[in-house]
Design a protein around this motif. Sequence first.
Motif, PDB file in Angstrom:
ATOM      1  N   PRO A  26      -4.336  13.831  -0.556  1.00 24.78           N
ATOM      2  CA  PRO A  26      -3.282  13.099  -1.270  1.00 24.78           C
ATOM      3  C   PRO A  26      -2.328  12.436  -0.291  1.00 24.78           C
ATOM      4  N   ALA A  27      -1.958  11.184  -0.590  1.00 26.25           N
ATOM      5  CA  ALA A  27      -1.114  10.421   0.335  1.00 26.25           C
ATOM      6  C   ALA A  27       0.344  10.875   0.248  1.00 26.25           C
ATOM      7  N   TYR A  28       0.965  10.710  -0.900  1.00 23.24           N
ATOM      8  CA  TYR A  28       2.358  11.079  -1.126  1.00 23.24           C
ATOM      9  C   TYR A  28       2.645  10.922  -2.605  1.00 23.24           C
ATOM     10  N   GLU A  29       3.750  11.492  -3.035  1.00 21.40           N
ATOM     11  CA  GLU A  29       4.069  11.586  -4.453  1.00 21.40           C
ATOM     12  C   GLU A  29       4.082  10.239  -5.170  1.00 21.40           C
ATOM     13  N   TRP A  30       4.579   9.214  -4.510  1.00 19.52           N
ATOM     14  CA  TRP A  30       4.716   7.912  -5.179  1.00 19.52           C
ATOM     15  C   TRP A  30       3.376   7.401  -5.665  1.00 19.52           C
ATOM     16  N   ASN A  31       2.318   7.741  -4.946  1.00 28.89           N
ATOM     17  CA  ASN A  31       0.963   7.423  -5.383  1.00 28.89           C
ATOM     18  C   ASN A  31       0.004   8.223  -4.521  1.00 28.89           C
ATOM     19  N   PHE A  32      -0.451   9.358  -5.041  1.00 32.18           N
ATOM     20  CA  PHE A  32      -1.361  10.197  -4.279  1.00 32.18           C
ATOM     21  C   PHE A  32      -2.629   9.453  -3.898  1.00 32.18           C
ATOM     22  N   THR A  50      -5.072  15.791 -11.405  1.00 32.76           N
ATOM     23  CA  THR A  50      -4.706  17.004 -12.156  1.00 32.76           C
ATOM     24  C   THR A  50      -4.984  18.281 -11.371  1.00 32.76           C
ATOM     25  N   ASN A  51      -5.645  18.162 -10.227  1.00 33.09           N
ATOM     26  CA  ASN A  51      -5.839  19.357  -9.376  1.00 33.09           C
ATOM     27  C   ASN A  51      -4.586  19.723  -8.609  1.00 33.09           C
ATOM     28  N   ILE A  52      -3.611  18.803  -8.501  1.00 31.23           N
ATOM     29  CA  ILE A  52      -2.422  19.040  -7.674  1.00 31.23           C
ATOM     30  C   ILE A  52      -1.559  20.143  -8.288  1.00 31.23           C
ATOM     31  N   PHE A  53      -1.349  21.188  -7.495  1.00 32.29           N
ATOM     32  CA  PHE A  53      -0.478  22.301  -7.891  1.00 32.29           C
ATOM     33  C   PHE A  53       0.321  22.699  -6.657  1.00 32.29           C
ATOM     34  N   CYS A  54       1.477  22.086  -6.494  1.00 28.42           N
ATOM     35  CA  CYS A  54       2.293  22.282  -5.295  1.00 28.42           C
ATOM     36  C   CYS A  54       3.451  23.225  -5.614  1.00 28.42           C
ATOM     37  N   ARG A  55       3.572  24.272  -4.856  1.00 24.60           N
ATOM     38  CA  ARG A  55       4.756  25.130  -4.923  1.00 24.60           C
ATOM     39  C   ARG A  55       4.882  25.817  -3.569  1.00 24.60           C
ATOM     40  N   ASP A  56       5.244  25.013  -2.576  1.00 24.47           N
ATOM     41  CA  ASP A  56       5.207  25.454  -1.187  1.00 24.47           C
ATOM     42  C   ASP A  56       6.398  24.894  -0.415  1.00 24.47           C
ATOM     43  N   VAL A  57       6.675  25.511   0.722  1.00 23.23           N
ATOM     44  CA  VAL A  57       7.605  24.937   1.693  1.00 23.23           C
ATOM     45  C   VAL A  57       6.777  24.037   2.607  1.00 23.23           C
ATOM     46  N   ILE A  58       7.137  22.750   2.632  1.00 24.12           N
ATOM     47  CA  ILE A  58       6.329  21.743   3.329  1.00 24.12           C
ATOM     48  C   ILE A  58       7.230  20.918   4.251  1.00 24.12           C
ATOM     49  N   SER A  59       6.677  20.484   5.352  1.00 23.46           N
ATOM     50  CA  SER A  59       7.389  19.602   6.274  1.00 23.46           C
ATOM     51  C   SER A  59       7.470  18.206   5.673  1.00 23.46           C
ATOM     52  N   MET A  60       8.693  17.737   5.465  1.00 22.68           N
ATOM     53  CA  MET A  60       8.937  16.428   4.849  1.00 22.68           C
ATOM     54  C   MET A  60       9.279  15.378   5.907  1.00 22.68           C
ATOM     55  N   PRO A  61       8.989  14.101   5.620  1.00 20.41           N
ATOM     56  CA  PRO A  61       9.423  13.050   6.548  1.00 20.41           C
ATOM     57  C   PRO A  61      10.945  12.993   6.674  1.00 20.41           C
ATOM     58  N   ASP A  62      11.656  13.105   5.533  1.00 23.92           N
ATOM     59  CA  ASP A  62      13.114  12.985   5.477  1.00 23.92           C
ATOM     60  C   ASP A  62      13.514  13.513   4.105  1.00 23.92           C
ATOM     61  N   LYS A  63      14.433  14.483   4.056  1.00 21.89           N
ATOM     62  CA  LYS A  63      14.705  15.161   2.783  1.00 21.89           C
ATOM     63  C   LYS A  63      15.570  14.352   1.823  1.00 21.89           C
ATOM     64  N   TRP A  64      16.010  13.174   2.230  1.00 21.15           N
ATOM     65  CA  TRP A  64      16.682  12.279   1.281  1.00 21.15           C
ATOM     66  C   TRP A  64      15.791  11.080   0.963  1.00 21.15           C
ATOM     67  N   GLU A  65      15.440  10.296   1.965  1.00 21.72           N
ATOM     68  CA  GLU A  65      14.689   9.068   1.682  1.00 21.72           C
ATOM     69  C   GLU A  65      13.217   9.327   1.366  1.00 21.72           C
ATOM     70  N   TYR A  66      12.665  10.413   1.899  1.00 20.61           N
ATOM     71  CA  TYR A  66      11.273  10.765   1.610  1.00 20.61           C
ATOM     72  C   TYR A  66      11.190  12.259   1.287  1.00 20.61           C
ATOM     73  N   PRO A  67      11.775  12.695   0.167  1.00 22.70           N
ATOM     74  CA  PRO A  67      11.805  14.131  -0.143  1.00 22.70           C
ATOM     75  C   PRO A  67      10.514  14.611  -0.794  1.00 22.70           C
ATOM     76  N   TRP A  68       9.408  14.206  -0.213  1.00 30.76           N
ATOM     77  CA  TRP A  68       8.080  14.610  -0.671  1.00 30.76           C
ATOM     78  C   TRP A  68       7.152  14.507   0.542  1.00 30.76           C
ATOM     79  N   PHE A  69       6.090  15.317   0.547  1.00 32.39           N
ATOM     80  CA  PHE A  69       5.206  15.276   1.707  1.00 32.39           C
ATOM     81  C   PHE A  69       4.452  13.948   1.757  1.00 32.39           C
ATOM     82  N   ALA A  70       4.162  13.511   2.965  1.00 28.78           N
ATOM     83  CA  ALA A  70       3.318  12.340   3.207  1.00 28.78           C
ATOM     84  C   ALA A  70       2.258  12.791   4.209  1.00 28.78           C
TER      85      ALA A  70
END
Length: 894
Positions: free
Chosen positions: A471-477, A412-432
């Motif tokens: 946090p690891a990534y959105e699928w399971n922090f 519940t501490n996660i508050f993301c509203r940033d421009v972040i470097s993604m692995p891939d904006k289709w297959e991994y459209p979340w930070f890892a």
Amino acid sequence: MPNNPERQRLDEAHDREKNWKRWGPYLSERQWGTVREDYSADGEAWDYFTHDQARSRAYRWGEDGLLGITDRECRLCFALALWNEKDPILKERLFGLTGKEGNHGEDCKELYYYLDSSPTHSYFKSLYKYPQAAYPYEHLLAENARRGRNQPEFELLDTGVFESDRYFDVFAEYAKAAPNDLLIKITVVNRGPDAAPLHLLPTLWFRNTWSWGCSHEGCTPKPRIAQSGPRCAEAHHDELESFILETEEEPADWLFTENESNNEKLFGSSNASPFTKDAFHHLLCAGETDAVNPDAHGTKAAPHFRLTLKAGETRTLRLRLSLKDKRPPKPFGPEFERAFKTRIRETDEYYRAIIGEDGLHPHEEQVIRQAYAGLLHSKQFYHYVVKDWLDGDPGEPPPPESRQHGRNAEWTNIFCRDVISMPDKWEYPWFAAWDLAFHMIPFDKIDPDFAKKQLILMLREWYMHPNGQIPAYEWNFSDVNPPVHAWAVWRVYKMTGRRGARDLDFLAQCFHKLLINFTWWVNRKDPHGKNLFAGGFLGLDNIGAFDRSKPLPDGYHLEQADGTAWMAFFCSTMLSISLELAANDPAYEGVASKFFEHFVAIAEAMNTLGGTGLWNEQDGFYYDMLQADGTTIPMAIRSMVGLLPICAAEVLQVNTIEKLPRFKKRLQWFLTHNEVFSKEMSCLEFEGGRHEDPKLMLAIPSRPRLERVLRYLFDENEFLSPYGLRSLSKVHRDNPFRLNYHEKDFSVSYQPAESDSALFGGNSNWRGPIWFPVNYLLIEALEKYHHYYGDDLKVELPTGSGNWVNLQQAAAELSRRLCAIFLPDKHGDRPVHRLHAGQYRDKHFRDLVLFNEYFDGDNGRGVGASHQTGWTGLVAKLLEDKCRHKRADAQPQP
């Protein structure tokens, strides 16, 4: 680069003098099928919000689009929509298969390429290849469903839709005349033999922030886009100023609707507006003329261009998105093209200063530029507030009770509203987290300020858990990624220092938070207090015989060679950082001693605990050990798990230690009173008087053990591929590892490309392919060993060849093999494109480069996500280092 305008823009952005980074390619390529848009009871994100729904359903947490742009808070978005008069749907976003639909997990089924970008996005360009025949959606779905895991994925080029070159090349090109003045060129080329129609809708819309009632970004009043002339529309948002979108050519018409869900179609309930998100689709593809707002206003708008292009014809449309108050009197006058030419020239100059004037082949420079383009285009606005996501929005149906106890509920501490470097904006459209750490190595070359801020961001309290986990990534922090963040911080700090004064404040900021993260690892991932760590799957997905992230039966536990090696690597890096900080503040000398002692303890456990620790003396290799009811079972799999201990190595300069009297005193006491240093498997070696600049080497393997592991590493029948190091030895092709574990049979065999295992969704494979991040770490490690051993230590490369080289030369050869994946061979083919080599010989394909997630261990072809330029972008750094070494070697010696 003191006089380079792009360098100056970066400085102005850093000093907040001008907001050059406010606009960029920050628009996701897939918002549907993500965890943050999933409000289901079962957590099946792919099923809850589908591609088919995406054109009709407003997103809660972001937006997506085709070759698009947005501001850094994703308020106003711009992207392309296309229709060839044959497709059943309007092409507004990239299509791909979900995790269940693909025979190897989720998979984007499109052809698009990132061609160029400056670091401030003052110039950037991309390409989408759009078939002129009906898009083969059903064919792709059906054939991939038919294929099993032992077959390759069925790709768009396999469908035959590009035969006879019947497709459009659609280029989107952007240049900034000022921070809030975006010049846009959309160039369409008919590559086919016949005339073909194309409807082009450059679409402007506001992200829907008004439907959810969220307090932290509620938008009142609702934003509005309205036509203000035959060639322009005005967009007003209370938090963004008013912008004007203008077109040079008068479109056939302007279309307006609302970025609101079509509830009637989706759920059978009433709509908030008669004009919905999917209006343009219904107008063009279904002929529903009443779908759009006749009053010419809404929150989504597009000029509609009806084009018919002759065979080979090129058409360019010019648009401009600029602040209303600074609207130029002649938006498409001569200065428009001058601005484009200037920004292109400045971008070229900027990269020339980074890459150098000579030493690179044009093909190598091309790969570097497109790798950087991919990194820069993969920056994405990312928005996810876990507490709001768990609790639901006011006026909306409450989320199911199950989500309070499911995925990410403890974050519940996660508050993301940033421009972040993604692995891939289709297959991994979340930070890892561990991907991002590797991204920052090439990013530091082109935008060191961004690299440092991204590394700090992951350590902020609204990302890092209060207990210290990153946090690891959105699928399971809560999944555990390898602890490489400290390494990335240290590398960025040192690389930045080569271009000026080193940033000690950055290093100290990160170090304090990394201390907390280190403590989390020690307390949570060493369950038996033996300095042998079990971090779970650690990002290496299916590399083990079973899922290492799941609990084992009572009486069983796994001691991980890679988990323990990662912690030693973390430890040695923290030691180097603390010694650097101690040079300016003696208070850090005590913590430096702590990390030295902790490294020794881990090394001792890995090498000696219970006899030989995780080292197998018979095989000369490190293995995971399964402790089963008092019995130790070596997981005798020769994999990257057993190579990673090589990476836990650090060279300490004696003259550095001499300047730190407190650390030196503690070190001498520890060396005197710790018996591990009298043993053959000692983790520390000392040059003594052999050189003018004596050094200490801290490493997991002693020299004899290192030499034994390196014989496997450089054996072409084991790890060494023509294109880098395999993640699993090829010896397991004919000799699979087999284990009967808890009344179940498990096996691991060499699979050079796609996985035949369903572990982790089956969309990645660590049982044979080549992965850039671990290859890069091993190259760095070899360079460290050479720095210590010099020419005293040589290896046979390849093993059995009779060709003996030092470890610096061995590292250079590994780098050359990795780079060869992307460079044309003697036949003009790039191994990365091997699966479709014929198509990529075409003149309109041959200069385009894909940067896949991983690569076939036998032939180097690209596998997995096709745009994971994130860590695969490390190839740019390898090529630049090669060029730098070549220039250095060419200098006359004194």
